[in-house]
Design a protein around this motif. Sequence first.
Motif, short mmCIF file in Angstrom:
data_model
loop_
_atom_site.label_atom_id
_atom_site.label_comp_id
_atom_site.label_asym_id
_atom_site.label_seq_id
_atom_site.Cartn_x
_atom_site.Cartn_y
_atom_site.Cartn_z
N HIS A 231 42.01 53.02 31.53
CA HIS A 231 41.31 53.90 30.59
C HIS A 231 41.44 55.35 31.03
CE1 HIS A 231 37.91 55.92 28.62
NE2 HIS A 231 38.22 55.11 27.63
N LYS B 100 45.06 47.09 45.96
CA LYS B 100 44.87 45.65 45.79
C LYS B 100 43.99 45.13 46.90
CE LYS B 100 49.65 44.99 44.41
NZ LYS B 100 50.86 44.28 44.82
N TYR C 272 42.23 44.10 43.31
CA TYR C 272 41.34 44.82 42.42
C TYR C 272 40.78 43.87 41.38
CZ TYR C 272 45.89 45.01 40.11
OH TYR C 272 47.12 44.69 39.59
N SER C 273 39.64 44.24 40.85
CA SER C 273 38.99 43.42 39.84
C SER C 273 39.49 43.80 38.46
CB SER C 273 37.47 43.62 39.90
OG SER C 273 37.14 44.95 39.53
N LEU C 274 39.26 42.95 37.50
CA LEU C 274 39.60 43.24 36.12
C LEU C 274 38.84 44.49 35.65
CD1 LEU C 274 41.20 42.38 33.64
CD2 LEU C 274 39.34 40.84 33.06
N GLU C 275 37.60 44.61 36.08
CA GLU C 275 36.79 45.79 35.73
C GLU C 275 37.42 47.07 36.28
OE1 GLU C 275 32.43 47.66 36.71
OE2 GLU C 275 32.63 45.49 36.73
N LYS C 276 37.88 47.03 37.53
CA LYS C 276 38.46 48.22 38.15
C LYS C 276 39.77 48.61 37.49
CE LYS C 276 38.60 51.56 41.05
NZ LYS C 276 37.73 52.71 40.89
N ILE C 277 40.64 47.65 37.22
CA ILE C 277 41.91 48.02 36.57
C ILE C 277 41.65 48.53 35.15
CG2 ILE C 277 42.61 45.75 35.71
CD1 ILE C 277 45.51 46.62 36.53
N SER C 278 40.65 47.99 34.50
CA SER C 278 40.29 48.48 33.17
C SER C 278 39.86 49.95 33.24
CB SER C 278 39.16 47.62 32.59
OG SER C 278 38.74 48.13 31.36
N GLU C 279 39.05 50.30 34.23
CA GLU C 279 38.63 51.69 34.42
C GLU C 279 39.82 52.61 34.66
OE1 GLU C 279 35.90 52.20 37.69
OE2 GLU C 279 34.65 50.55 37.01
#
Length: 77
Positions: free
Chosen positions: A72, A60, A62-69
């Motif tokens: 996935h 933490k 973290y960005s939405l993009e990073k948690i999405s990665e």
Amino acid sequence: RTVDLVVLDMLMPPGIDGLETYSRIRAIRPDQKAIIVSGFSQSERVNEAQRQGVSQYLQKPYSLEKISEVVHAALAG
């Protein structure tokens, strides 16, 4: 009912931490996929969680993009 992915925080006061929670989950469901998040640097407890099967560690904030990665990658693994 099954859960595809569990997201655990390493520190969850008061009580047990993310590693202990994951250990208890694995006793019931050994193949459970999980991600560990923490506001602190990666610790030996995080390393132990990864040895037990946690596939991803996310620091933490973290960005939405990073948690999405990370989600996935954890679901793909």
